[in-house]
Design a protein around this motif. Structure first.
Motif, PDB file in Angstrom:
ATOM      1  N   LYS A 367       6.427  23.868  -0.800  1.00  0.00           N
ATOM      2  CA  LYS A 367       6.019  24.184  -2.101  1.00  0.00           C
ATOM      3  C   LYS A 367       5.608  25.848  -2.339  1.00  0.00           C
ATOM      4  CE  LYS A 367       4.182  19.663  -3.523  1.00  0.00           C
ATOM      5  NZ  LYS A 367       2.718  19.070  -3.574  1.00  0.00           N
ATOM      6  N   PRO A 368       6.012  26.572  -3.310  1.00  0.00           N
ATOM      7  CA  PRO A 368       6.836  26.154  -4.455  1.00  0.00           C
ATOM      8  C   PRO A 368       8.345  26.149  -4.357  1.00  0.00           C
ATOM      9  CG  PRO A 368       6.319  28.401  -4.832  1.00  0.00           C
ATOM     10  CD  PRO A 368       5.481  27.892  -3.498  1.00  0.00           C
ATOM     11  N   TYR A 369       9.087  25.347  -4.922  1.00  0.00           N
ATOM     12  CA  TYR A 369      10.421  25.378  -4.472  1.00  0.00           C
ATOM     13  C   TYR A 369      11.230  25.231  -5.770  1.00  0.00           C
ATOM     14  CZ  TYR A 369       9.339  20.449  -5.725  1.00  0.00           C
ATOM     15  OH  TYR A 369       8.926  19.169  -6.275  1.00  0.00           O
ATOM     16  N   LYS A 370      12.493  25.865  -5.670  1.00  0.00           N
ATOM     17  CA  LYS A 370      13.422  25.910  -6.834  1.00  0.00           C
ATOM     18  C   LYS A 370      14.330  24.560  -7.098  1.00  0.00           C
ATOM     19  CE  LYS A 370      13.810  30.874  -6.897  1.00  0.00           C
ATOM     20  NZ  LYS A 370      14.957  32.148  -6.775  1.00  0.00           N
ATOM     21  N   LEU A 371      15.153  24.463  -8.174  1.00  0.00           N
ATOM     22  CA  LEU A 371      16.006  23.598  -8.286  1.00  0.00           C
ATOM     23  C   LEU A 371      17.151  23.428  -7.325  1.00  0.00           C
ATOM     24  CD1 LEU A 371      17.030  20.998 -10.324  1.00  0.00           C
ATOM     25  CD2 LEU A 371      18.125  22.588 -11.444  1.00  0.00           C
TER      26      LEU A 371
END
Length: 389
Positions: A367-371
């Protein structure tokens, strides 16, 4: 006796780290608030805009600012590491660039970076060497209260048996941090790396001692070259790893890998559950969510007995007051040895995130992560390919 010395060394590292954080914190808060302003401001503009192209631009600007926040948090995690070195292959030039950006937040002093174009890779504990660089830059800043220029340089060197350096013969990368301060008195140079020795009115004198311990643990060497009134230069040397490096392919983020079936998401934060659910629906999946491990186990077991078992499960590593991912996966594998589980955490430097397969996971998601990152890790896990971000 050796254990006692090791414990004392670890305590010195902790104290030095705390002092460094205190020096850096003000600048970090300043830059973090600037980034958050960019995020909130652009999101508010996007909400008010009726023009699609304009709205997309605002959202892209907010996303870029979010990446800046992500970089800051990763740097803080890297800086917080301690203990015995856990080495990995690292591009030292990239590490130096990020360390300078991190340490110089809010400073009016100029810092130049000079990197040899074909700098060798090194096998190091990135967090610990990052701390060494931070300590040396802070030391240089404090040596120039009236301003000046810091120069950070890195170059390849070969050390042979005739070298005066007290290290084994071989290939090394030399990192130098130079300042334009008053210099270190000659009588103090032999003691500059001693614990608790300092010529400053503030600080415990552990920053350079901690740096010395870290470099020694990497089979390297650190030294100071200084003449009163002419500034100082600190050099440290770490063994190089000379090998060809793979070039990372650039993936078109618009090409999302979609799937079918139902994914179970366990996270104690409702915001994360909602976001993951929205992302998974975009990827073609149905979702079921819960907030801790016991509930996840119940839901997984019930689905396994039905005609519609979960395709995979995403487990938050840390759940305050509840069962986290580490304990949950043990129970899940007792129910289903073939479970496809992905561990997700904001603690990207946790040992489980790096060695997730040793704990029974099929992938890890920082985290954070993208789609796009969720899509890749999830699809690899479902296909039986180890994956992480």
């Amino acid at each position: 006796m050796s254990q006692k010395k090791e414990r004392m060394a670890q305590e010195r590292l902790k104290i030095a780290k705390l002092e460094s954080v205190g020096v850096i914190a003000g600048g970090i808060v300043h830059d973090l608030n600037n980034l958050l302003t960019g995020i909130l401001g652009n999101l508010s503009l996007a909400r008010l805009s009726d023009i699609r192209k304009e709205r997309t631009g605002f959202l892209k600007a907010a996303e870029d600012a979010s990446e800046g926040v992500k970089d800051l948090t990763l740097q803080l995690l890297t800086f917080s590491k301690g203990g015995s070195p856990v080495v990995e292959l690292v591009d030292l030039g990239d590490l130096l660039n990020k360390a300078i950006t991190f340490t110089m937040h809010g400073s009016s002093i100029t810092c130049n970076l000079e990197i040899q174009y074909d700098l060798w890779m090194v096998s190091i504990d990135a967090g610990q060497i990052n701390q060494v660089v931070n300590n040396l830059i802070i030391n240089a800043q404090q040596a120039m209260p009236d301003g000046g220029t810091i120069t950070v340089a890195a170059r390849n060197i070969e050390v042979d048996s005739e070298s005066e350096l007290p290290i084994e013969s071989g290939s090394y990368v030399q990192v130098s941090v130079s300042d334009e301060g008053t210099g270190v008195p000659l009588d103090d140079q032999d003691r500059i790396f001693d614990p608790f020795f300092t010529t400053k009115s503030k600080g415990s004198g552990l920053g350079l001692a901690a740096s010395y311990s870290i470099v020694q643990a990497h089979r390297g060497h650190i030294k100071v070259i200084s003449y009163p009134g002419e500034g100082s230069r600190f050099d440290f040397f770490v063994p190089a790893t000379i090998e060809e490096c793979e070039i990372e392919e650039i993936v078109d983020e618009s090409e999302l890998m979609k799937g079918v079936g139902t994914i179970l998401v366990m996270d104690d934060v409702e915001l994360i559950r909602t976001l993951a659910e929205t992302m998974l629906v975009k990827l073609g999946f149905e979702t079921v969510t819960c907030d801790e491990g016991e509930k996840a186990i119940e839901l997984y077991a019930a689905a396994l007995e039905s005609d519609e078992p979960f395709q995979a499960i995403i487990l938050d590593l840390t759940v305050p007051g509840g069962m986290g991912g580490k304990d949950t996966i043990v129970r899940l594998r007792e129910i289903d040895p073939e479970v496809r589980a992905i561990v997700a955490s904001g603690y990207s430097d946790d040992a489980i995130m790096a060695s997730y397969s040793d704990y029974g996971f099929s992938g890890s998601l920082a985290k954070p992560y993208k789609l796009e990152e969720l899509s890749e890790v999830l699809n690899d896990a479902i296909k039986g390919v180890s994956a992480s971000t």
